[in-house]
Design a protein around this motif. Structure first.
Motif, PDB file in Angstrom:
ATOM      1  N   ARG A 364       0.833  -1.210   0.000  1.00 61.22           N
ATOM      2  CA  ARG A 364       0.000   0.000   0.000  1.00 61.22           C
ATOM      3  C   ARG A 364       0.863   1.255   0.000  1.00 61.22           C
ATOM      4  NH1 ARG A 364      -3.291  -2.960   3.712  1.00 61.22           N
ATOM      5  NH2 ARG A 364      -2.245  -1.873   5.463  1.00 61.22           N
ATOM      6  N   LEU A 365       2.022   1.193   0.655  1.00 61.19           N
ATOM      7  CA  LEU A 365       2.922   2.349   0.652  1.00 61.19           C
ATOM      8  C   LEU A 365       3.615   2.527  -0.697  1.00 61.19           C
ATOM      9  CD1 LEU A 365       4.574   2.010   4.193  1.00 61.19           C
ATOM     10  CD2 LEU A 365       2.737   3.557   3.491  1.00 61.19           C
ATOM     11  N   ARG A 366       3.985   1.425  -1.334  1.00 60.01           N
ATOM     12  CA  ARG A 366       4.654   1.518  -2.629  1.00 60.01           C
ATOM     13  C   ARG A 366       3.698   1.914  -3.734  1.00 60.01           C
ATOM     14  NH1 ARG A 366       6.891  -3.460  -0.939  1.00 60.01           N
ATOM     15  NH2 ARG A 366       5.465  -4.500  -2.401  1.00 60.01           N
ATOM     16  N   LEU A 367       2.499   1.347  -3.729  1.00 62.04           N
ATOM     17  CA  LEU A 367       1.510   1.609  -4.785  1.00 62.04           C
ATOM     18  C   LEU A 367       0.247   2.172  -4.160  1.00 62.04           C
ATOM     19  CD1 LEU A 367       1.997  -1.724  -6.776  1.00 62.04           C
ATOM     20  CD2 LEU A 367       2.986   0.511  -7.322  1.00 62.04           C
ATOM     21  N   PRO A 368       0.283   3.411  -3.781  1.00 60.49           N
ATOM     22  CA  PRO A 368      -0.937   3.985  -3.172  1.00 60.49           C
ATOM     23  C   PRO A 368      -2.032   4.158  -4.219  1.00 60.49           C
ATOM     24  CG  PRO A 368       0.710   5.686  -3.498  1.00 60.49           C
ATOM     25  CD  PRO A 368       1.380   4.390  -3.856  1.00 60.49           C
ATOM     26  N   ARG A 369      -3.214   3.844  -3.860  1.00 54.61           N
ATOM     27  CA  ARG A 369      -4.363   4.024  -4.757  1.00 54.61           C
ATOM     28  C   ARG A 369      -5.570   4.442  -3.930  1.00 54.61           C
ATOM     29  NH1 ARG A 369      -5.902  -2.201  -6.504  1.00 54.61           N
ATOM     30  NH2 ARG A 369      -6.043  -3.058  -4.374  1.00 54.61           N
ATOM     31  N   LYS A 370      -6.385   5.222  -4.574  1.00 59.17           N
ATOM     32  CA  LYS A 370      -7.552   5.769  -3.889  1.00 59.17           C
ATOM     33  C   LYS A 370      -8.634   4.693  -3.788  1.00 59.17           C
ATOM     34  CE  LYS A 370     -10.871   9.575  -4.036  1.00 59.17           C
ATOM     35  NZ  LYS A 370     -11.347  10.756  -4.792  1.00 59.17           N
ATOM     36  N   ARG A 371      -9.133   4.515  -2.608  1.00 55.11           N
ATOM     37  CA  ARG A 371     -10.206   3.538  -2.393  1.00 55.11           C
ATOM     38  C   ARG A 371     -11.522   4.109  -2.893  1.00 55.11           C
ATOM     39  NH1 ARG A 371     -10.146   0.944   3.513  1.00 55.11           N
ATOM     40  NH2 ARG A 371     -12.017   0.025   2.547  1.00 55.11           N
ATOM     41  N   GLU A 372     -12.261   3.278  -3.585  1.00 57.02           N
ATOM     42  CA  GLU A 372     -13.540   3.704  -4.137  1.00 57.02           C
ATOM     43  C   GLU A 372     -14.694   3.538  -3.158  1.00 57.02           C
ATOM     44  OE1 GLU A 372     -13.886   5.185  -6.950  1.00 57.02           O
ATOM     45  OE2 GLU A 372     -11.817   4.916  -7.645  1.00 57.02           O
ATOM     46  N   ASP A 373     -14.425   2.857  -2.064  1.00 58.71           N
ATOM     47  CA  ASP A 373     -15.507   2.595  -1.116  1.00 58.71           C
ATOM     48  C   ASP A 373     -15.434   3.519   0.094  1.00 58.71           C
ATOM     49  OD1 ASP A 373     -13.186   1.527  -0.187  1.00 58.71           O
ATOM     50  OD2 ASP A 373     -14.116  -0.254   0.714  1.00 58.71           O
ATOM     51  N   ILE A 374     -14.854   4.719  -0.083  1.00 53.23           N
ATOM     52  CA  ILE A 374     -14.755   5.704   0.995  1.00 53.23           C
ATOM     53  C   ILE A 374     -15.696   6.849   0.676  1.00 53.23           C
ATOM     54  CG2 ILE A 374     -13.253   7.306   2.233  1.00 53.23           C
ATOM     55  CD1 ILE A 374     -12.678   4.438   2.872  1.00 53.23           C
ATOM     56  N   PRO A 379     -15.337   4.164   5.418  1.00 56.77           N
ATOM     57  CA  PRO A 379     -15.642   3.116   4.429  1.00 56.77           C
ATOM     58  C   PRO A 379     -17.138   2.832   4.361  1.00 56.77           C
ATOM     59  CG  PRO A 379     -14.693   2.156   6.411  1.00 56.77           C
ATOM     60  CD  PRO A 379     -14.570   3.644   6.568  1.00 56.77           C
ATOM     61  N   LEU A 380     -17.609   2.599   3.139  1.00 55.68           N
ATOM     62  CA  LEU A 380     -19.016   2.284   2.934  1.00 55.68           C
ATOM     63  C   LEU A 380     -19.307   0.844   3.332  1.00 55.68           C
ATOM     64  CD1 LEU A 380     -19.551   3.935  -0.566  1.00 55.68           C
ATOM     65  CD2 LEU A 380     -20.391   4.800   1.620  1.00 55.68           C
ATOM     66  N   PRO A 381     -20.523   0.553   3.788  1.00 61.31           N
ATOM     67  CA  PRO A 381     -20.893  -0.847   4.068  1.00 61.31           C
ATOM     68  C   PRO A 381     -20.828  -1.682   2.807  1.00 61.31           C
ATOM     69  CG  PRO A 381     -22.438   0.675   5.105  1.00 61.31           C
ATOM     70  CD  PRO A 381     -21.571   1.502   4.209  1.00 61.31           C
ATOM     71  N   ALA A 382     -20.671  -2.977   2.985  1.00 60.37           N
ATOM     72  CA  ALA A 382     -20.565  -3.887   1.840  1.00 60.37           C
ATOM     73  C   ALA A 382     -21.834  -3.849   1.007  1.00 60.37           C
ATOM     74  CB  ALA A 382     -20.293  -5.307   2.336  1.00 60.37           C
ATOM     75  N   GLY A 383     -21.660  -3.678  -0.306  1.00 55.00           N
ATOM     76  CA  GLY A 383     -22.800  -3.648  -1.208  1.00 55.00           C
ATOM     77  C   GLY A 383     -23.384  -2.270  -1.448  1.00 55.00           C
ATOM     78  N   TRP A 384     -22.902  -1.238  -0.742  1.00 53.12           N
ATOM     79  CA  TRP A 384     -23.431   0.106  -0.928  1.00 53.12           C
ATOM     80  C   TRP A 384     -22.696   0.803  -2.067  1.00 53.12           C
ATOM     81  CZ3 TRP A 384     -25.519   3.395   3.601  1.00 53.12           C
ATOM     82  CH2 TRP A 384     -26.379   2.617   4.382  1.00 53.12           C
ATOM     83  N   GLY A 385     -23.430   1.628  -2.811  1.00 54.63           N
ATOM     84  CA  GLY A 385     -22.821   2.452  -3.830  1.00 54.63           C
ATOM     85  C   GLY A 385     -22.441   3.815  -3.284  1.00 54.63           C
TER      86      GLY A 385
END
Length: 398
Positions: A364-374, A379-385
């Motif tokens: 995660r430190l070497r390849l940081p990427r933006k989380r889409e579930d934030i 963090p969004l609950p599982a299954g939420w858009g």
């Protein structure tokens, strides 16, 4: 009602009228049939025969408009008024509704014809599931759309009919169109409505029974519940036990992946067998597959003894499948125990779990990427858009 008058109980007056109309006293005919000795029910039968030719045809054409096999009081009044009957409908109703069911059927008017039609309905749906299946797979095998008596007599024997007179009477009961000598699917389709009504009644019997305001002595001494009665198919419906069992097995496979895993989950105490109470609690409460009464019937279909235990082989699991499941289960348990022992005995920071967590953190430190579930820094609950975007600056400009 007059001022100061009180409501009075109509029960005794109704019983007096019922006694008079039933022939116990001299009665006056309400039709052109002079019947000083017959009852109002017999007179009603004569009216139906004079207008429709037979009581069975009158029931199918004039009374039972929705082909449900039953008439409530509202439907009865509307049908009798439509055919021109002018007698006392309320008294006639209570003289026919002897069992206080709130409905009348063909049995109250012609018990012989009702028994013959109910027998065909039960035997047909028991073997072919539906009346349409009975017609397509047995009666109309040549797909002509018409079945004469010769063809009917030949094919109907496969259901167990042997008496030629019984077959002839049944054929005439099914004929509705005047002058017709052959049956069509429309002539027997009403039996499907009867069967649907029977199944709905069976479903309602599983519900709780509340208090009902009925006089049990209206027709004489009350009938003891559960008393033996004649063998009748009126309240019988055909149940495909093998299909119910297969549907339950497919439900377990879809839910747990295999029957072995499903039985292992249901057997919470790992005893290797399920009692009736355990089976009902799991199937009706945990799985929510059916009601407790249906779960009991399903249990008894696998094991006829209520006090016995349901084992994995009775559920349909072969010995090979069960042995493979036990080997896989024990192998997985040993792997979990070995992993736990390795994590507990490894030096700090060198355990498998710690090494895996460190590698994920480094990636995660070497390849940081933006989380889409934030969203909103959480963090969004599982299954939420993702929620719709909101820009305050755009709102201020507008």
């Amino acid at each position: 009602k007059p001022s100061g008058a009180m409501w009075w109980n109509v029960g005794p007056h109704l019983q007096r009228r019922m006694k008079k109309q039933s022939g116990a006293e001299d009665r006056t005919s309400s039709s052109f049939f002079s019947s000083s000795t017959n009852t109002d029910v017999d007179e009603f039968r004569q009216v139906l025969k004079s207008k429709f030719g037979s009581v069975t045809r009158a029931w199918r054409v004039g009374l039972d408009a929705d082909a449900s096999g039953l008439l409530d009081f509202y439907e009865f009044c509307a049908a009798t008024k439509a055919i021109g009957y002018t007698g006392d409908l309320r008294t006639l109703w209570y003289n026919m509704d002897i069992d206080h069911s709130g409905n009348i059927s063909l049995k109250e008017l012609d018990s012989v014809a009702a028994r013959a039609l109910e027998k065909l309905r039960y035997l047909g749906t028991q073997r072919y599931e539906t009346i349409e299946g009975l017609w397509m797979r047995l009666l109309d095998q040549d797909r002509s759309g018409f079945v004469g008596y010769a063809e009917f007599s030949t094919h109907i024997r496969e259901l167990g009919y042997e008496d030629d007179e019984e077959i002839w009477d049944l054929f005439n009961l099914l004929l509705v169109k005047p002058g017709s000598t052959s049956l069509t699917f429309g002539d027997i389709q009403f039996l499907q409505g009867w069967d649907d009504t029977k199944r709905a009644q069976v479903h309602r019997k599983r519900l709780a029974v509340g208090w009902v305001n009925k006089d049990p002595t209206l027709h004489g001494p009350p009938v003891v519940p559960g008393a033996p009665s004649e063998d009748d198919l009126e309240n019988s419906v055909s149940l495909d036990v093998s299909k119910e069992q297969e549907d339950f097995r497919q439900f377990l496979i879809q839910r747990y992946g295999s029957l072995c895993h499903a039985f292992d989950v249901m057997d919470a105490n790992s005893s290797g067998a399920l009692s009736l109470v355990e089976f009902q609690s799991v199937v009706a409460t945990v799985l929510r597959y059916c009601r407790p009464a249906d779960a009991r019937r399903l249990f008894l279909s696998f094991n006829e003894d209520p006090g016995a235990m349901l084992t994995w082989d009775e559920l349909g699991i072969s010995s090979t499948e069960w042995m493979n499941h036990l080997l896989q289960k024990r192998t997985k348990q040993r792997q979990v125990m070995a992993q736990a022992l390795k994590n507990a005995t490894a030096p700090l920071g060198s355990g498998p779990r710690m090494v895996e967590a460190s590698e994920k953190h480094s990636s995660r430190l070497r390849l940081p990427r933006k989380r889409e579930d934030i969203a909103f820094w959480a963090p969004l609950p599982a299954g939420w858009g993702r929620p719709p975007s909101f820009e305050p600056q755009a709102v201020k400009k507008a």
